[in-house]
Design a protein around this motif. Structure first.
Motif, PDB file in Angstrom:
ATOM      1  N   GLU A  83      53.207  40.977  43.067  1.00  0.00           N
ATOM      2  CA  GLU A  83      53.505  41.403  44.429  1.00  0.00           C
ATOM      3  C   GLU A  83      54.148  40.300  45.254  1.00  0.00           C
ATOM      4  O   GLU A  83      54.288  40.384  46.442  1.00  0.00           O
ATOM      5  CB  GLU A  83      52.246  41.944  45.156  1.00  0.00           C
ATOM      6  CG  GLU A  83      51.119  40.989  45.219  1.00  0.00           C
ATOM      7  CD  GLU A  83      49.852  41.617  44.593  1.00  0.00           C
ATOM      8  OE1 GLU A  83      48.869  40.926  44.638  1.00  0.00           O
ATOM      9  OE2 GLU A  83      49.894  42.735  44.084  1.00  0.00           O
ATOM     10  N   CYS A 105      52.169  49.189  39.117  1.00  0.00           N
ATOM     11  CA  CYS A 105      50.922  48.734  39.728  1.00  0.00           C
ATOM     12  C   CYS A 105      50.319  47.676  38.816  1.00  0.00           C
ATOM     13  O   CYS A 105      50.505  47.719  37.599  1.00  0.00           O
ATOM     14  CB  CYS A 105      49.955  49.885  39.975  1.00  0.00           C
ATOM     15  SG  CYS A 105      49.403  50.685  38.476  1.00  0.00           S
ATOM     16  N   LYS A 106      49.648  46.747  39.440  1.00  0.00           N
ATOM     17  CA  LYS A 106      49.127  45.611  38.685  1.00  0.00           C
ATOM     18  C   LYS A 106      47.821  45.979  37.994  1.00  0.00           C
ATOM     19  O   LYS A 106      46.932  46.558  38.605  1.00  0.00           O
ATOM     20  CB  LYS A 106      48.888  44.453  39.649  1.00  0.00           C
ATOM     21  CG  LYS A 106      49.324  43.137  39.081  1.00  0.00           C
ATOM     22  CD  LYS A 106      49.318  42.067  40.149  1.00  0.00           C
ATOM     23  CE  LYS A 106      49.932  40.804  39.604  1.00  0.00           C
ATOM     24  NZ  LYS A 106      50.043  39.760  40.584  1.00  0.00           N
ATOM     25  N   ASN A 107      47.725  45.607  36.719  1.00  0.00           N
ATOM     26  CA  ASN A 107      46.458  45.725  36.010  1.00  0.00           C
ATOM     27  C   ASN A 107      45.656  44.470  36.344  1.00  0.00           C
ATOM     28  O   ASN A 107      46.059  43.362  36.005  1.00  0.00           O
ATOM     29  CB  ASN A 107      46.754  45.804  34.507  1.00  0.00           C
ATOM     30  CG  ASN A 107      45.486  45.811  33.670  1.00  0.00           C
ATOM     31  OD1 ASN A 107      44.387  45.586  34.189  1.00  0.00           O
ATOM     32  ND2 ASN A 107      45.625  46.068  32.388  1.00  0.00           N
ATOM     33  N   ARG A 108      44.529  44.642  36.990  1.00  0.00           N
ATOM     34  CA  ARG A 108      43.793  43.483  37.500  1.00  0.00           C
ATOM     35  C   ARG A 108      43.004  42.735  36.431  1.00  0.00           C
ATOM     36  O   ARG A 108      42.329  41.775  36.713  1.00  0.00           O
ATOM     37  CB  ARG A 108      42.821  43.923  38.603  1.00  0.00           C
ATOM     38  CG  ARG A 108      43.525  44.680  39.699  1.00  0.00           C
ATOM     39  CD  ARG A 108      42.821  44.603  41.014  1.00  0.00           C
ATOM     40  NE  ARG A 108      43.511  45.362  42.035  1.00  0.00           N
ATOM     41  CZ  ARG A 108      44.589  44.941  42.676  1.00  0.00           C
ATOM     42  NH1 ARG A 108      45.095  43.773  42.408  1.00  0.00           N
ATOM     43  NH2 ARG A 108      45.169  45.684  43.598  1.00  0.00           N
ATOM     44  N   TYR A 109      43.084  43.193  35.180  1.00  0.00           N
ATOM     45  CA  TYR A 109      42.212  42.595  34.156  1.00  0.00           C
ATOM     46  C   TYR A 109      42.968  41.706  33.171  1.00  0.00           C
ATOM     47  O   TYR A 109      42.492  41.422  32.097  1.00  0.00           O
ATOM     48  CB  TYR A 109      41.467  43.721  33.407  1.00  0.00           C
ATOM     49  CG  TYR A 109      40.836  44.666  34.379  1.00  0.00           C
ATOM     50  CD1 TYR A 109      39.731  44.278  35.130  1.00  0.00           C
ATOM     51  CD2 TYR A 109      41.380  45.919  34.623  1.00  0.00           C
ATOM     52  CE1 TYR A 109      39.165  45.118  36.069  1.00  0.00           C
ATOM     53  CE2 TYR A 109      40.823  46.766  35.564  1.00  0.00           C
ATOM     54  CZ  TYR A 109      39.711  46.365  36.286  1.00  0.00           C
ATOM     55  OH  TYR A 109      39.167  47.189  37.219  1.00  0.00           O
ATOM     56  N   ARG A 112      47.439  35.391  33.986  1.00  0.00           N
ATOM     57  CA  ARG A 112      48.813  35.094  34.381  1.00  0.00           C
ATOM     58  C   ARG A 112      49.699  34.970  33.138  1.00  0.00           C
ATOM     59  O   ARG A 112      49.340  34.337  32.172  1.00  0.00           O
ATOM     60  CB  ARG A 112      48.854  33.762  35.156  1.00  0.00           C
ATOM     61  CG  ARG A 112      48.038  33.757  36.427  1.00  0.00           C
ATOM     62  CD  ARG A 112      48.610  34.703  37.479  1.00  0.00           C
ATOM     63  NE  ARG A 112      49.978  34.334  37.861  1.00  0.00           N
ATOM     64  CZ  ARG A 112      50.265  33.475  38.825  1.00  0.00           C
ATOM     65  NH1 ARG A 112      49.317  32.869  39.480  1.00  0.00           N
ATOM     66  NH2 ARG A 112      51.518  33.207  39.123  1.00  0.00           N
ATOM     67  N   LYS A 129      50.236  43.895  31.695  1.00  0.00           N
ATOM     68  CA  LYS A 129      49.986  43.439  33.063  1.00  0.00           C
ATOM     69  C   LYS A 129      50.248  44.538  34.107  1.00  0.00           C
ATOM     70  O   LYS A 129      49.709  44.503  35.196  1.00  0.00           O
ATOM     71  CB  LYS A 129      50.896  42.239  33.328  1.00  0.00           C
ATOM     72  CG  LYS A 129      50.531  41.401  34.520  1.00  0.00           C
ATOM     73  CD  LYS A 129      51.397  40.155  34.544  1.00  0.00           C
ATOM     74  CE  LYS A 129      51.187  39.380  35.816  1.00  0.00           C
ATOM     75  NZ  LYS A 129      51.988  38.164  35.862  1.00  0.00           N
TER      76      LYS A 129
END
Length: 265
Positions: A83, A105-109, A112, A129
């Protein structure tokens, strides 16, 4: 008392239990302009950081607006890779009069990607990701705003992902100029050979990364986006304080090769 102001370049500050005092400000030799790292605004800093009296988020938005002036494109929607480039994407969309729509949308798991030990792992990381919001862009021409393309590894699988999920066209617009030179001031930029801007593929970058077009923001466009509100404030200060001194400058060495100090090797 809380001390919210930035410490100026060359400023010696004493902080004690009782107060905060400026002991001295060491002037730059021969009145050289300041050389604050311009890439702090582009990439490194948090968007809510305030440098030189302006919020990083606002500068990134201006970069997006400037990019829309320099590199408009016939398209249906503007989006970003979440983002870090969101402020620039919102600025671009606003200036072009196109809707800003989320396509990923970001996969939070997932960790980097850029710190994965090799390119294969970095590219695999990208697929895990992000989730694809395909209903938002199926059959449409998409502009993706990125904050920087350094090696070119991360953006390729994203473009592939969008095409496979129904994007009709994918245009890439980069809200900073190409990085071409190493930083000797302490920022860990990849070697010259790793930078996509120095590789033969750069001459046909759109084809190499699988995009319909790729355009970067100009160095002049970045500098003007960063300096616009500082200049306005300096002019106001100069009217109030006749003694106001301070040549405005930013370090653009990684973009131009023009280093603010002479290198001794």
């Amino acid at each position: 008392s809380r001390y919210y102001r930035e410490v100026l370049p060359g400023e010696i500050v004493k902080i004690s239990r009782h107060d905060v005092q400026t002991l001295d400000v060491v002037r730059r030799p021969e009145g050289d302009p300041s050389a604050f790292c311009i890439f702090e605004y582009v990439y490194f800093a948090r968007p809510d950081s305030i440098f030189e009296g302006q919020m990083v988020y606002s500068v990134r938005k201006r970069c997006g607006q400037q990019l829309a002036i320099e590199a408009p494109v016939e398209a249906d929607l503007v989006s970003t890779v979440p983002e870090s480039a969101t402020p620039a994407a919102l600025g671009y969309a606003q200036k072009c009069g196109l809707p800003y729509v989320e396509v990923l949308c970001k996969n939070r798991y997932v960790g980097r990607t850029f710190i994965q030990p090799n390119m294969r792992l970095r590219q695999l990381g990208v697929a895990k990701k992000f989730g694809v919001l395909s209903d938002n862009f199926k059959g449409k021409r998409v502009v993706i705003i990125d904050d920087s393309i350094v090696r070119g590894n991360t953006i390729s699988p994203i473009i592939k992902l969008l095409r496979e999920s129904g994007a009709k066209e994918v245009h890439i617009r980069v809200a900073s100029p190409p990085i071409r030179f190493p930083c000797y001031m302490g920022i860990n930029i990849p070697t010259k050979e790793e930078l996509i801007a120095n590789r033969p593929e750069f001459h046909d970058l759109a084809n190499y990364i699988g995009a319909d077009s790729v355009v970067y923001l100009s160095v002049e466009g970045l500098v003007s986006s960063v300096q616009e509100s500082i200049k306005a404030r300096q002019d106001n200060n100069a009217k109030i304080h006749k003694s106001f001194i301070g040549k405005l400058g930013h370090c653009t060495a990684c973009l131009t090769g023009d280093y603010p100090v002479e290198l001794e090797w």
